[in-house]
Scaffold this motif. Structure first.
Motif, PDB file in Angstrom:
ATOM      1  N   MET A 167       0.835  -1.187   0.000  1.00  0.00           N
ATOM      2  CA  MET A 167       0.000   0.000   0.000  1.00  0.00           C
ATOM      3  C   MET A 167       0.877   1.246   0.000  1.00  0.00           C
ATOM      4  O   MET A 167       1.770   1.377   0.815  1.00  0.00           O
ATOM      5  N   ARG A 168       0.606   2.127  -0.976  1.00  0.00           N
ATOM      6  CA  ARG A 168       1.336   3.405  -1.005  1.00  0.00           C
ATOM      7  C   ARG A 168       0.643   4.382  -0.068  1.00  0.00           C
ATOM      8  O   ARG A 168      -0.563   4.586  -0.179  1.00  0.00           O
ATOM      9  N   THR A 212      15.218   2.472  -5.304  1.00  0.00           N
ATOM     10  CA  THR A 212      15.485   1.519  -4.218  1.00  0.00           C
ATOM     11  C   THR A 212      14.192   1.148  -3.494  1.00  0.00           C
ATOM     12  O   THR A 212      13.922  -0.034  -3.228  1.00  0.00           O
ATOM     13  N   CYS A 213      13.390   2.153  -3.189  1.00  0.00           N
ATOM     14  CA  CYS A 213      12.145   1.897  -2.448  1.00  0.00           C
ATOM     15  C   CYS A 213      11.186   1.042  -3.272  1.00  0.00           C
ATOM     16  O   CYS A 213      10.575   0.108  -2.745  1.00  0.00           O
ATOM     17  N   GLU A 214      11.075   1.358  -4.554  1.00  0.00           N
ATOM     18  CA  GLU A 214      10.182   0.578  -5.425  1.00  0.00           C
ATOM     19  C   GLU A 214      10.624  -0.886  -5.480  1.00  0.00           C
ATOM     20  O   GLU A 214       9.808  -1.800  -5.443  1.00  0.00           O
ATOM     21  N   LEU A 215      11.948  -1.063  -5.552  1.00  0.00           N
ATOM     22  CA  LEU A 215      12.495  -2.419  -5.620  1.00  0.00           C
ATOM     23  C   LEU A 215      12.148  -3.209  -4.351  1.00  0.00           C
ATOM     24  O   LEU A 215      11.678  -4.356  -4.413  1.00  0.00           O
ATOM     25  N   ILE A 216      12.372  -2.582  -3.200  1.00  0.00           N
ATOM     26  CA  ILE A 216      12.102  -3.259  -1.921  1.00  0.00           C
ATOM     27  C   ILE A 216      10.607  -3.512  -1.771  1.00  0.00           C
ATOM     28  O   ILE A 216      10.173  -4.610  -1.392  1.00  0.00           O
ATOM     29  N   TYR A 217       9.813  -2.502  -2.097  1.00  0.00           N
ATOM     30  CA  TYR A 217       8.352  -2.604  -1.979  1.00  0.00           C
ATOM     31  C   TYR A 217       7.841  -3.765  -2.832  1.00  0.00           C
ATOM     32  O   TYR A 217       7.042  -4.604  -2.358  1.00  0.00           O
ATOM     33  N   ALA A 218       8.323  -3.852  -4.071  1.00  0.00           N
ATOM     34  CA  ALA A 218       7.867  -4.917  -4.974  1.00  0.00           C
ATOM     35  C   ALA A 218       8.312  -6.294  -4.474  1.00  0.00           C
ATOM     36  O   ALA A 218       7.533  -7.247  -4.458  1.00  0.00           O
ATOM     37  N   TYR A 278       4.263   1.670   1.948  1.00  0.00           N
ATOM     38  CA  TYR A 278       5.364   2.404   1.352  1.00  0.00           C
ATOM     39  C   TYR A 278       5.077   3.900   1.494  1.00  0.00           C
ATOM     40  O   TYR A 278       4.136   4.411   0.878  1.00  0.00           O
ATOM     41  N   ASP A 279       5.890   4.575   2.303  1.00  0.00           N
ATOM     42  CA  ASP A 279       5.720   6.026   2.460  1.00  0.00           C
ATOM     43  C   ASP A 279       6.424   6.734   1.307  1.00  0.00           C
ATOM     44  O   ASP A 279       7.628   7.012   1.349  1.00  0.00           O
TER      45      ASP A 279
END
Ligand code: 5CA
Length: 440
Positions: free
Chosen positions: A1-2, A364-370, A381-382
């Protein structure tokens, strides 16, 4: 969730109406909203926690052999006239008339309705024992609703009802629920102390309240200090044997323990002074054995092995999920906010992008989130444009157990920071290590 797409109406200021920490934090974290006195909406973050609590309750009820159904909130007054409780219940019962002028009520509990369901279809002892439960809203027009959902007028209850041919059978069913309760509260990260209790308007002659020690609690308990330590029955416990309860049952015979209604000053004072515990607590569960109190007036009977008709022996077993959520917060928070036990946390982990819009941080955040989402983790995901300080404060406030923090300097080295909300410990590690930490 964003977070940018989610709905968490965080409050910056401390709400004036909240007298206790859990109420304050639930409002600040945007978990609940009061709609009218003692009546609340559960906003998305709160709803996620409440659902997790309900699922743990459900799993343990099912494990103990109880069967889920769903009964309505509105009930006909006729049923309650049959049991004799319609007049006895007083002003706590919300009474309503439908367009045909028929008296109805918003159910404060369901003994009558479940007895009606039972009598309409169960005729033989061969169908016993039976335990039916639901998780449903209740309404009690409490004179003093307070502390948010801790004592509200509309609240949720898991209420289970057991049916047995004999008193011995009913006590066995009671012990099974007892075991389920110990396991449920333990899985919620709580130590709920079982106490012999008064039966009040439910009636009967055997009852226990499950109480969490907390200074803001509305119940009082008196016991030997060693009473609060006992073993929790294991997952593979045999529900048909009371062995798992032995350490607790032994304590009742050897150690003093009572709620205020059952309190005996002389017996309490007989305990050496340094070993007495008198404390306040929150009642999160209450179980009752009441024999044939409802089955007799309502004619709920089965044919026994002797060929004769017998009124069934019943018990009822309540847990308050909408009270448990604030109770968990009372037991687990610090000056920055809530600290959820992992079992009920609204998200497993929050990924904090310290510089949204920065290519490396975003990537980086997108990679971890996915990666974590793909592994089945529930990730917040903030991705908002807020200042880093605001993001840290929000993450701490809403109490997600782990934070993965991605700032420009660390990300330039291929690293992120992982923070444990409970201990505050921070660890810098590679992006891959951070992912593995939660996936492995
Ligand atoms: N019929 C029985 C057991 S199913 C019964 O009604 N028991 S009770 O009155 O003790 O309620 C069961 C549980 O519901 C309580 O232990 C408490 O956790 C919760 N509860 C009761 N009243 C409220 C309230 N006003 N607000 C929030 N939770 C409540």
């Amino acid at each position: 969730m964003r977070l940018s797409r989610f709905f968490i109406p965080i409050l910056k200021e401390n709400p004036k109406e909240a007298e206790i920490v859990s109420h304050r934090l639930m409002l600040r974290a945007g978990m609940i909203r009061q709609q009218s006195q003692g009546i609340y909406s559960w906003l998305p973050l709160g709803k996620k926690v409440l659902d997790k609590v309900n699922n743990i309750i459900r799993e343990e009820q099912n494990r103990a052999g109880a069967i889920e159904l769903s009964m309505p909130t509105l009930q006909s007054a006729e049923l309650w006239q049959e049991s004799g409780r319609y007049d006895a219940y007083g002003k706590e019962m919300l009474r309503i008339k439908d367009r045909q002028d028929r008296p109805m009520l918003y159910g404060p509990t369901n003994e009558e309705m479940i007895t009606d369901i039972f009598r309409s279809s169960v005729k033989s002892y061969k169908d016993l024992p039976l335990n039916l439960y639901h998780i449903q809203l209740k309404f009690r027009d409490e004179i003093r609703p307070r502390f948010g959902t801790m004592r509200s007028r509309e609240f949720m209850m898991k209420d289970a009802y057991s049916f047995d041919l004999t008193r011995e059978g009913a006590e066995h069913s009671y012990n099974k629920m007892f075991t389920a309760y110990l396991r449920t509260f333990d899985r919620l990260g709580l130590r709920a102390i079982p106490m012999r209790a008064d039966t009040g308007p439910i009636g009967g002659n055997l009852s226990h309240e499950f109480i969490i020690l907390a200074d803001t609690g509305e119940s009082e308990v008196f016991c030997h200090k060693d009473f609060v330590n006992f073993d929790i029955p294991a997952e593979n416990t045999d529900f048909d044997s009371v062995d798992g309860l032995k350490s607790i049952f032994d304590k009742w015979t050897s150690l003093y323990a009572a709620t205020s209604e059952m309190h005996d000053e002389a017996a309490f004072n007989a305990i050496p002074e340094g070993e007495r515990l008198s404390a306040r607590g929150i009642e999160v569960g209450h179980i009752f054995y009441f024999g044939t109190k409802y089955s007799e007036p309502m004619g709920a009977k089965v044919q026994g092995p002797d060929g004769k008709e017998h009124f069934v022996h019943m018990g009822s077993y309540g847990i308050g999920p909408t009270r448990l959520v604030p109770a968990i917060i009372e037991a687990s928070h610090d000056e920055n906010g809530i600290i959820w036990p992992e079992s009920v946390a609204p998200f497993d982990v929050v990924v904090i992008n310290m510089k949204a819009g920065d290519e490396a941080c975003d990537g980086t955040c997108e990679l971890i989130y996915a990666a974590l989402t793909k592994a089945g983790k529930d990730v917040l995901y903030d991705d908002t444009d807020d200042r880093a300080g605001t993001k840290f404060a929000t993450a701490d406030l809403i109490g997600v157990p782990y934070q993965i923090i991605a700032g420009p300097r660390a990300v330039a080295n291929g690293e992120v920071e992982v923070k444990d909300r409970k201990t505050g410990a921070r660890e810098t590690m590679t992006i891959e290590a951070a992912i593995n930490r939660f996936v492995a």
